[in-house]
Motif scaffolding. Structure first.
Motif, PDB file in Angstrom:
ATOM      1  N   LYS A 263      55.686  44.817  33.241  1.00 29.32           N
ATOM      2  CA  LYS A 263      55.178  45.948  33.729  1.00 29.32           C
ATOM      3  C   LYS A 263      54.955  46.927  32.839  1.00 29.32           C
ATOM      4  O   LYS A 263      55.693  46.979  31.666  1.00 29.32           O
ATOM      5  N   GLY A 264      54.099  47.898  33.067  1.00 28.61           N
ATOM      6  CA  GLY A 264      53.689  48.678  31.971  1.00 28.61           C
ATOM      7  C   GLY A 264      52.618  48.416  30.733  1.00 28.61           C
ATOM      8  O   GLY A 264      52.755  49.115  29.879  1.00 28.61           O
ATOM      9  N   LEU A 265      52.169  47.107  30.886  1.00 27.09           N
ATOM     10  CA  LEU A 265      51.373  47.027  29.797  1.00 27.09           C
ATOM     11  C   LEU A 265      50.314  47.709  29.950  1.00 27.09           C
ATOM     12  O   LEU A 265      49.607  48.026  31.018  1.00 27.09           O
ATOM     13  N   PRO A 266      49.461  48.169  28.610  1.00 28.95           N
ATOM     14  CA  PRO A 266      48.058  48.835  29.041  1.00 28.95           C
ATOM     15  C   PRO A 266      47.042  48.073  29.693  1.00 28.95           C
ATOM     16  O   PRO A 266      46.215  48.986  30.023  1.00 28.95           O
ATOM     17  N   LYS A 267      47.099  46.971  29.503  1.00 26.11           N
ATOM     18  CA  LYS A 267      45.997  46.214  30.070  1.00 26.11           C
ATOM     19  C   LYS A 267      46.377  44.778  30.658  1.00 26.11           C
ATOM     20  O   LYS A 267      47.299  44.259  29.955  1.00 26.11           O
ATOM     21  N   TYR A 268      45.628  44.373  31.544  1.00 24.46           N
ATOM     22  CA  TYR A 268      46.209  43.069  32.222  1.00 24.46           C
ATOM     23  C   TYR A 268      44.948  42.147  32.392  1.00 24.46           C
ATOM     24  O   TYR A 268      45.006  41.064  32.821  1.00 24.46           O
ATOM     25  N   GLY A 269      43.780  42.407  31.273  1.00 19.66           N
ATOM     26  CA  GLY A 269      43.089  41.432  31.160  1.00 19.66           C
ATOM     27  C   GLY A 269      43.262  40.097  30.607  1.00 19.66           C
ATOM     28  O   GLY A 269      44.185  40.040  29.882  1.00 19.66           O
ATOM     29  N   LEU A 270      42.648  39.210  30.845  1.00 18.53           N
ATOM     30  CA  LEU A 270      42.818  37.769  30.289  1.00 18.53           C
ATOM     31  C   LEU A 270      43.216  37.534  28.725  1.00 18.53           C
ATOM     32  O   LEU A 270      44.005  37.116  28.148  1.00 18.53           O
TER      33      LEU A 270
ATOM     34  N   GLU B 124      46.397  38.103  23.850  1.00 20.71           N
ATOM     35  CA  GLU B 124      46.694  38.532  22.657  1.00 20.71           C
ATOM     36  C   GLU B 124      48.379  38.973  22.648  1.00 20.71           C
ATOM     37  O   GLU B 124      49.143  38.949  21.923  1.00 20.71           O
ATOM     38  N   GLN B 125      48.681  39.428  23.930  1.00 20.66           N
ATOM     39  CA  GLN B 125      50.122  39.819  23.989  1.00 20.66           C
ATOM     40  C   GLN B 125      51.219  38.477  23.513  1.00 20.66           C
ATOM     41  O   GLN B 125      52.262  39.050  23.328  1.00 20.66           O
TER      42      GLN B 125
ATOM     43  N   LYS C 286      42.139  26.014  54.593  1.00 22.90           N
ATOM     44  CA  LYS C 286      43.099  26.866  54.441  1.00 22.90           C
ATOM     45  C   LYS C 286      43.852  26.724  52.939  1.00 22.90           C
ATOM     46  O   LYS C 286      44.518  25.530  52.942  1.00 22.90           O
ATOM     47  N   MET C 287      43.516  27.536  52.167  1.00 22.34           N
ATOM     48  CA  MET C 287      43.969  27.257  50.641  1.00 22.34           C
ATOM     49  C   MET C 287      44.941  28.631  50.271  1.00 22.34           C
ATOM     50  O   MET C 287      44.101  29.638  50.616  1.00 22.34           O
ATOM     51  N   ASN C 288      46.041  28.453  49.891  1.00 21.09           N
ATOM     52  CA  ASN C 288      46.631  29.549  49.368  1.00 21.09           C
ATOM     53  C   ASN C 288      46.153  29.922  47.843  1.00 21.09           C
ATOM     54  O   ASN C 288      46.127  28.794  46.931  1.00 21.09           O
ATOM     55  N   TYR C 289      45.975  31.127  47.430  1.00 21.17           N
ATOM     56  CA  TYR C 289      45.789  31.398  45.917  1.00 21.17           C
ATOM     57  C   TYR C 289      46.654  32.490  45.370  1.00 21.17           C
ATOM     58  O   TYR C 289      46.714  33.474  46.401  1.00 21.17           O
ATOM     59  N   LEU C 290      46.695  32.559  44.141  1.00 24.72           N
ATOM     60  CA  LEU C 290      47.163  33.890  43.648  1.00 24.72           C
ATOM     61  C   LEU C 290      46.353  34.454  42.404  1.00 24.72           C
ATOM     62  O   LEU C 290      45.769  33.396  41.890  1.00 24.72           O
ATOM     63  N   CYS C 291      46.444  35.553  42.198  1.00 23.30           N
ATOM     64  CA  CYS C 291      46.032  35.937  40.922  1.00 23.30           C
ATOM     65  C   CYS C 291      46.665  36.085  39.903  1.00 23.30           C
ATOM     66  O   CYS C 291      47.665  37.009  39.947  1.00 23.30           O
ATOM     67  N   SER C 292      46.559  35.786  38.661  1.00 18.27           N
ATOM     68  CA  SER C 292      47.351  35.912  37.514  1.00 18.27           C
ATOM     69  C   SER C 292      47.667  37.164  36.976  1.00 18.27           C
ATOM     70  O   SER C 292      48.510  37.494  36.250  1.00 18.27           O
ATOM     71  N   ILE C 293      46.637  38.003  37.545  1.00 19.91           N
ATOM     72  CA  ILE C 293      46.816  39.468  37.116  1.00 19.91           C
ATOM     73  C   ILE C 293      48.154  40.095  37.811  1.00 19.91           C
ATOM     74  O   ILE C 293      48.996  40.719  37.295  1.00 19.91           O
ATOM     75  N   SER C 294      48.462  39.807  39.149  1.00 16.99           N
ATOM     76  CA  SER C 294      49.456  40.209  39.947  1.00 16.99           C
ATOM     77  C   SER C 294      50.596  39.546  39.274  1.00 16.99           C
ATOM     78  O   SER C 294      51.556  39.923  39.353  1.00 16.99           O
ATOM     79  N   ILE C 295      50.609  38.298  38.974  1.00 24.93           N
ATOM     80  CA  ILE C 295      51.807  37.490  38.463  1.00 24.93           C
ATOM     81  C   ILE C 295      52.068  38.431  36.825  1.00 24.93           C
ATOM     82  O   ILE C 295      53.280  38.793  36.971  1.00 24.93           O
ATOM     83  N   ALA C 296      51.189  38.672  36.227  1.00 26.66           N
ATOM     84  CA  ALA C 296      51.501  39.282  34.849  1.00 26.66           C
ATOM     85  C   ALA C 296      52.072  40.780  35.136  1.00 26.66           C
ATOM     86  O   ALA C 296      52.917  41.227  34.472  1.00 26.66           O
ATOM     87  N   LYS C 297      51.514  41.459  36.201  1.00 28.63           N
ATOM     88  CA  LYS C 297      51.975  42.909  36.612  1.00 28.63           C
ATOM     89  C   LYS C 297      53.475  42.910  37.138  1.00 28.63           C
ATOM     90  O   LYS C 297      54.047  43.681  36.840  1.00 28.63           O
ATOM     91  N   LYS C 298      53.730  41.721  37.746  1.00 34.80           N
ATOM     92  CA  LYS C 298      55.167  41.505  38.212  1.00 34.80           C
ATOM     93  C   LYS C 298      56.140  41.142  36.944  1.00 34.80           C
ATOM     94  O   LYS C 298      57.394  41.497  36.960  1.00 34.80           O
ATOM     95  N   SER C 299      55.721  40.368  36.108  1.00 35.09           N
ATOM     96  CA  SER C 299      56.295  39.806  34.955  1.00 35.09           C
ATOM     97  C   SER C 299      56.563  40.775  33.916  1.00 35.09           C
ATOM     98  O   SER C 299      57.443  40.897  33.171  1.00 35.09           O
TER      99      SER C 299
END
Length: 141
Positions: A81-88, A93-94, A66-79
């Protein structure tokens, strides 16, 4: 090791020869598990990574911890909002972060930096705060 997709070789630059003497998953899993156990794991596009890990565990007949994990994409989208892209690469670059994209160590380091910047943006400083704010995005392996 049994099959290397040419596309993956082109993206990551890892050939069968590069890993011919490397330990296999079953030889290193317990060491890796000890490092991960009890910690919050974060990866960019984490659902993919979790799926690969689940498949490896199934292949070798290992128990899924049982391991918890998060996606850094969801972290970025919460942090941010409205960026054109959320790729690494776009997020790096941002934030003016230089790295050698699609190299495991470099990608992991940038993922960590982006995540920490995101937590800072959301003013989260403790693991329990992260888990509370990100609870909808928190997944279990």
């Amino acid at each position: 090791y049994p099959y290397f997709n040419p596309y993956n070789i082109a993206v990551h630059g890892i050939t069968p020869k590069d890993v011919q003497d490397a330990p296999t998953f079953d030889e290193i899993w317990h060491e890796a598990e000890a490092l991960m156990y009890g910690n919050l794991m974060i990866a960019h596009n984490a659902g993919f990574d979790a799926g690969v890990l689940r498949s490896c565990l199934d292949h070798y007949g290992f128990f899924k911890p049982k391991m918890n994990y998060l996606c850094s994409i969801s972290i970025a989208k919460k942090s941010w909002k409205g960026l054109p892209k959320y790729g690494l690469k776009s997020l790096a670059e941002q934030h003016n972060i230089q790295f050698n994209h699609h190299r495991a160590g470099a990608d992991a380091e940038v993922c960590a930096k982006i995540s920490l910047l995101g937590f800072n943006q959301m003013m989260l400083t403790r693991n329990d705060e992260v888990q509370e704010v990100m609870k909808k995005n928190l997944k279990i392996l």
